[in-house]
Scaffold this motif. Sequence first.
Motif, PDB file in Angstrom:
ATOM      1  N   GLY A 104       0.788  -1.212   0.000  1.00  0.00           N
ATOM      2  CA  GLY A 104       0.000   0.000   0.000  1.00  0.00           C
ATOM      3  C   GLY A 104       0.822   1.264   0.000  1.00  0.00           C
ATOM      4  N   ASP A 105       2.066   1.214   0.468  1.00  0.00           N
ATOM      5  CA  ASP A 105       2.863   2.424   0.538  1.00  0.00           C
ATOM      6  C   ASP A 105       3.593   2.734  -0.753  1.00  0.00           C
ATOM      7  OD1 ASP A 105       4.502   0.270   0.653  1.00  0.00           O
ATOM      8  OD2 ASP A 105       5.835   1.060   2.204  1.00  0.00           O
ATOM      9  N   THR A 106       3.359   1.969  -1.798  1.00  0.00           N
ATOM     10  CA  THR A 106       4.043   2.219  -3.064  1.00  0.00           C
ATOM     11  C   THR A 106       3.162   2.944  -4.056  1.00  0.00           C
ATOM     12  OG1 THR A 106       3.321   0.121  -4.032  1.00  0.00           O
ATOM     13  CG2 THR A 106       5.353   0.109  -2.740  1.00  0.00           C
ATOM     14  N   LEU A 147       7.478  -2.364  -7.313  1.00  0.00           N
ATOM     15  CA  LEU A 147       6.681  -3.593  -7.425  1.00  0.00           C
ATOM     16  C   LEU A 147       7.611  -4.803  -7.395  1.00  0.00           C
ATOM     17  CD1 LEU A 147       4.206  -2.396 -10.200  1.00  0.00           C
ATOM     18  CD2 LEU A 147       3.836  -2.465  -7.731  1.00  0.00           C
ATOM     19  N   GLU A 148       8.106  -5.120  -6.209  1.00  0.00           N
ATOM     20  CA  GLU A 148       9.047  -6.227  -6.057  1.00  0.00           C
ATOM     21  C   GLU A 148       8.353  -7.576  -5.976  1.00  0.00           C
ATOM     22  OE1 GLU A 148      11.353  -5.387  -2.643  1.00  0.00           O
ATOM     23  OE2 GLU A 148      12.451  -3.721  -3.559  1.00  0.00           O
ATOM     24  N   ILE A 195      10.201  -3.522 -13.502  1.00  0.00           N
ATOM     25  CA  ILE A 195       9.259  -4.283 -12.688  1.00  0.00           C
ATOM     26  C   ILE A 195       9.789  -5.701 -12.478  1.00  0.00           C
ATOM     27  CG2 ILE A 195       7.906  -5.098 -14.663  1.00  0.00           C
ATOM     28  CD1 ILE A 195       5.390  -4.726 -12.996  1.00  0.00           C
ATOM     29  N   ALA A 196       9.542  -6.252 -11.290  1.00  0.00           N
ATOM     30  CA  ALA A 196      10.022  -7.603 -10.969  1.00  0.00           C
ATOM     31  C   ALA A 196       9.293  -8.632 -11.832  1.00  0.00           C
ATOM     32  CB  ALA A 196       9.816  -7.902  -9.490  1.00  0.00           C
ATOM     33  N   ARG A 197       9.977  -9.727 -12.099  1.00  0.00           N
ATOM     34  CA  ARG A 197       9.432 -10.748 -12.990  1.00  0.00           C
ATOM     35  C   ARG A 197       8.102 -11.327 -12.506  1.00  0.00           C
ATOM     36  NH1 ARG A 197       9.584 -12.012 -18.308  1.00  0.00           N
ATOM     37  NH2 ARG A 197       9.127 -14.224 -18.625  1.00  0.00           N
ATOM     38  N   PRO A 198       7.933 -11.682 -11.221  1.00  0.00           N
ATOM     39  CA  PRO A 198       6.634 -12.218 -10.780  1.00  0.00           C
ATOM     40  C   PRO A 198       5.492 -11.221 -10.996  1.00  0.00           C
ATOM     41  CG  PRO A 198       8.335 -12.700  -9.161  1.00  0.00           C
ATOM     42  CD  PRO A 198       8.934 -11.751 -10.132  1.00  0.00           C
ATOM     43  N   ALA A 199       5.757  -9.945 -10.713  1.00  0.00           N
ATOM     44  CA  ALA A 199       4.719  -8.935 -10.923  1.00  0.00           C
ATOM     45  C   ALA A 199       4.428  -8.752 -12.404  1.00  0.00           C
ATOM     46  CB  ALA A 199       5.151  -7.611 -10.296  1.00  0.00           C
ATOM     47  N   GLU A 200       5.453  -8.855 -13.237  1.00  0.00           N
ATOM     48  CA  GLU A 200       5.249  -8.714 -14.675  1.00  0.00           C
ATOM     49  C   GLU A 200       4.362  -9.830 -15.217  1.00  0.00           C
ATOM     50  OE1 GLU A 200       7.914  -9.146 -18.713  1.00  0.00           O
ATOM     51  OE2 GLU A 200       8.793  -8.065 -17.020  1.00  0.00           O
ATOM     52  N   GLU A 201       4.592 -11.048 -14.756  1.00  0.00           N
ATOM     53  CA  GLU A 201       3.774 -12.165 -15.227  1.00  0.00           C
ATOM     54  C   GLU A 201       2.326 -12.010 -14.779  1.00  0.00           C
ATOM     55  OE1 GLU A 201       5.672 -15.697 -13.918  1.00  0.00           O
ATOM     56  OE2 GLU A 201       7.250 -15.621 -15.447  1.00  0.00           O
ATOM     57  N   LEU A 202       2.117 -11.473 -13.588  1.00  0.00           N
ATOM     58  CA  LEU A 202       0.755 -11.198 -13.141  1.00  0.00           C
ATOM     59  C   LEU A 202       0.102 -10.138 -14.018  1.00  0.00           C
ATOM     60  CD1 LEU A 202      -1.463 -11.447 -10.882  1.00  0.00           C
ATOM     61  CD2 LEU A 202      -0.332  -9.502  -9.813  1.00  0.00           C
ATOM     62  N   LEU A 203       0.906  -9.175 -14.450  1.00  0.00           N
ATOM     63  CA  LEU A 203       0.384  -8.069 -15.254  1.00  0.00           C
ATOM     64  C   LEU A 203      -0.117  -8.551 -16.614  1.00  0.00           C
ATOM     65  CD1 LEU A 203       0.049  -5.044 -14.853  1.00  0.00           C
ATOM     66  CD2 LEU A 203       2.300  -4.713 -15.904  1.00  0.00           C
ATOM     67  N   GLY A 225       2.258  -9.725  -5.099  1.00  0.00           N
ATOM     68  CA  GLY A 225       1.200  -9.290  -4.202  1.00  0.00           C
ATOM     69  C   GLY A 225       1.045  -7.784  -4.155  1.00  0.00           C
ATOM     70  N   ASP A 226       2.156  -7.054  -4.301  1.00  0.00           N
ATOM     71  CA  ASP A 226       2.073  -5.599  -4.338  1.00  0.00           C
ATOM     72  C   ASP A 226       1.158  -5.141  -5.464  1.00  0.00           C
ATOM     73  OD1 ASP A 226       3.910  -5.659  -2.296  1.00  0.00           O
ATOM     74  OD2 ASP A 226       5.629  -5.300  -3.627  1.00  0.00           O
ATOM     75  N   LEU A 227       1.368  -5.733  -6.635  1.00  0.00           N
ATOM     76  CA  LEU A 227       0.573  -5.364  -7.799  1.00  0.00           C
ATOM     77  C   LEU A 227      -0.857  -5.883  -7.689  1.00  0.00           C
ATOM     78  CD1 LEU A 227       0.452  -4.069 -10.591  1.00  0.00           C
ATOM     79  CD2 LEU A 227       1.303  -6.214 -11.554  1.00  0.00           C
TER      80      LEU A 227
END
Length: 374
Positions: free
Chosen positions: A12-14, A108-109, A135-143, A112-114
């Motif tokens: 939430g702080d990002t 977005l490390e 952007i971190a790879r796990p967040a990118e795949e979620l995107l 879950g952040d994303l």
Amino acid sequence: MGTVPMDDGDGGDTVTDLDPTDEALSALPQVGEREVETTLRPRRLADFVGQPRVREQLELVLASARKRGVPPDHVLLSGPPGLGKTSLAMIIAAELDAAIRITSGPALERAGDLAAMLSNLVEGDVLFIDEIHRIARPAEELLYLAMEDFRVDVVVGKGPGATSIPLEIAPFTLVGATTRSGALTGPLRDRFGFTGHMEFYAPDELEQVVRRSAAILGIEVHPDGAAEVARRSRGTPRIANRLLRRVRDYAEVRADGVVTLDVTRAALEVYDVDELGLDRLDRAVLGALVRSFNGGPVGVSTLAVAVGEEPATVEEVCEPYLVRAGMLARTPRGRVATVAAWEHLGMRPPAGSAVDFGVVELGRFDQSEPTLFD
């Protein structure tokens, strides 16, 4: 692909929530130095100076989406820093009368952040991710899944008993900004429906930027003073606005408060910005290249040590403008000073240096030695 563990945190702080219709940005008397840059941002596409091709294309995308009553395609804005990518993202939200949520790739490390951010979006919202190539790879795949199907998969439990639960999210528009479009992965780049590349500004466009900013800040500036600030701004509106504020400081303290040509020249001399827009570090790089290494070729790491900076600073901050100004060339053997660099420093290239008629002549190098292209 696109799964999120439940214990990944909320991030939430990002995120920054902004209402692009907020009238507070126009309250100039209460604006401090840190808020000036935000105040100077154009609010509508019609107020945005420069980038005519991108503006025309983007206007069509937004107008078509409004006519159909749906969120527009995802937008990718690429180009060097300071050309207005963030301003355009905020303008997109304003043109759509939508709220904008702002974050950055490095923030977005975790996926879950994303995921937490996406689940809180309202239909039609604009999500702006600056430096999206980081952007971190796990967040990118979620995107990927969120951009295409407007859903994310939440994993409940661990190990063989884990269950994937699809979570629907509201249709939104992603606006990504990057200074290194080549660093984006192919799958992410292909999911953007519109890509706009920002170009450096011409001096007359920067002069419009300077005059507009001066009017907003209440600075009295003569046409020749505005033209001089624009000429030394390296084709970048952010630099033009920064130099205008420093010239204003000089004019208020050491002159009558009016930005004239003479005041501008005197102010920029104090701030070590020469007639071509080169600052202290730029001249240090050219000076080391010319005086210490006879004009090159020399590797960027060695050059960075000579000026007491990190190689990344020299390569990413100084070199782009020096190359564009025709003062430095990147060759297979290293960095080379051109004739323009020697002349700008008030020197003449000696015999045997790596320049010829203003152009680096690779034929003078020993071709028997292998190069990067062999």
